[in-house]
Design a protein around this motif. Structure first.
Motif, mmCIF file in Angstrom:
data_model
loop_
_atom_site.group_PDB
_atom_site.id
_atom_site.type_symbol
_atom_site.label_atom_id
_atom_site.label_comp_id
_atom_site.label_asym_id
_atom_site.label_seq_id
_atom_site.Cartn_x
_atom_site.Cartn_y
_atom_site.Cartn_z
ATOM 1 N N GLN A 27 0.834 -1.205 0.000
ATOM 2 C CA GLN A 27 0.000 0.000 0.000
ATOM 3 C C GLN A 27 0.872 1.260 0.000
ATOM 4 O O GLN A 27 0.519 2.255 -0.647
ATOM 5 C CB GLN A 27 -0.951 -0.010 1.198
ATOM 6 N N TYR A 30 2.005 1.741 -3.539
ATOM 7 C CA TYR A 30 0.938 2.209 -4.420
ATOM 8 C C TYR A 30 0.494 3.634 -4.117
ATOM 9 O O TYR A 30 -0.075 4.296 -4.965
ATOM 10 C CB TYR A 30 -0.263 1.272 -4.355
ATOM 11 N N GLU A 32 1.266 7.041 -4.105
ATOM 12 C CA GLU A 32 2.294 7.863 -4.746
ATOM 13 C C GLU A 32 2.785 9.001 -3.860
ATOM 14 O O GLU A 32 3.882 9.509 -4.039
ATOM 15 C CB GLU A 32 1.769 8.417 -6.066
ATOM 16 N N GLU A 152 3.755 -7.946 -5.554
ATOM 17 C CA GLU A 152 3.563 -6.864 -6.521
ATOM 18 C C GLU A 152 3.570 -7.406 -7.953
ATOM 19 O O GLU A 152 2.791 -6.972 -8.799
ATOM 20 C CB GLU A 152 4.665 -5.804 -6.334
ATOM 21 N N ASN A 155 0.209 -8.896 -8.467
ATOM 22 C CA ASN A 155 -0.780 -7.828 -8.620
ATOM 23 C C ASN A 155 -0.723 -7.223 -10.020
ATOM 24 O O ASN A 155 -1.768 -6.933 -10.621
ATOM 25 C CB ASN A 155 -0.577 -6.740 -7.559
ATOM 26 N N ARG A 156 0.491 -7.026 -10.547
ATOM 27 C CA ARG A 156 0.622 -6.480 -11.910
ATOM 28 C C ARG A 156 0.086 -7.466 -12.937
ATOM 29 O O ARG A 156 -0.596 -7.076 -13.882
ATOM 30 C CB ARG A 156 2.085 -6.144 -12.233
ATOM 31 N N ARG A 161 -4.465 -4.416 -7.672
ATOM 32 C CA ARG A 161 -3.505 -4.080 -6.612
ATOM 33 C C ARG A 161 -3.683 -4.869 -5.322
ATOM 34 O O ARG A 161 -2.801 -4.868 -4.469
ATOM 35 C CB ARG A 161 -3.586 -2.587 -6.282
#
Length: 178
Positions: A27, A30, A32, A152, A155-156, A161
């Motif tokens: 988190q 993700y 930003e 990750e 998730n991609r 996500r």
């Protein structure tokens, strides 16, 4: 002939605690606007210190269980496309590790690659690692980083996500019902 690294012989550990740590790292990645929060790191260090030796071992085993589960999912996804998980996933993750020298010092990358490969072969990463002695302090961040990179990556691949975390929580929920 059974392997001394058979997953059925491995301790599961504190998967919930490990998942909480990995998900919070995801988190932060993700978000930003997120910055490295020294207070958060202090709380994590305090949490780890409060576990004591047996609790820390359970958290390490839980993190290895996550690595195994993530690699198993990736292995099945690769096999569905006639690909080999070790050939497809491991070089990408090791390449990423090499680009992150503050988390992955060069001397720990072979160990983390070994965890990925052992899991990719269907072996327990914690039992594979146990062959070489106790975990070292220098391996703690790379172990967490390896689990985060795997989650990750999943998730991609799934374009979601929260997929890696949800996959494990769903599996844990299913195990609780049985």
């Amino acid at each position: 002939m059974s392997s001394p690294c058979d997953p059925s012989e491995a301790p599961v550990g504190d998967v919930g605690g490990a998942l909480l740590m990995i998900d919070s790292r995801l988190q932060a990645i993700y978000d930003e606007k997120a910055e490295v929060d020294p207070e958060y790191q202090r709380l994590l260090d305090q949490f780890a210190a409060s576990l004591g030796p047996s609790g820390l071992d359970a958290l390490l085993d839980g993190t290895c269980t996550l690595i195994y589960l993530y690699m198993k999912w990736l292995r099945l996804a690769c096999e569905a496309h006639d690909q080999d998980v070790i050939e497809t996933v491991v070089p990408t993750l090791v390449g990423t590790m090499r680009k992150m020298p503050q988390t992955f010092r060069p001397e720990v990358i072979p160990i983390m690659a070994g965890l990925l490969i052992s899991s990719g072969l269907g072996l327990s990463p914690s039992l594979w690692r146990a062959q070489y002695g106790r975990w070292t302090d220098a391996e703690m961040n790379p172990l967490e980083g390896t689990a985060v990179l795997l989650a990750e990556h999943i998730n991609r691949m799934s374009n979601d996500r929260d997929f890696a975390t949800r996959m494990v929580t769903d599996a844990l929920s299913g195990a609780d019902k049985e």
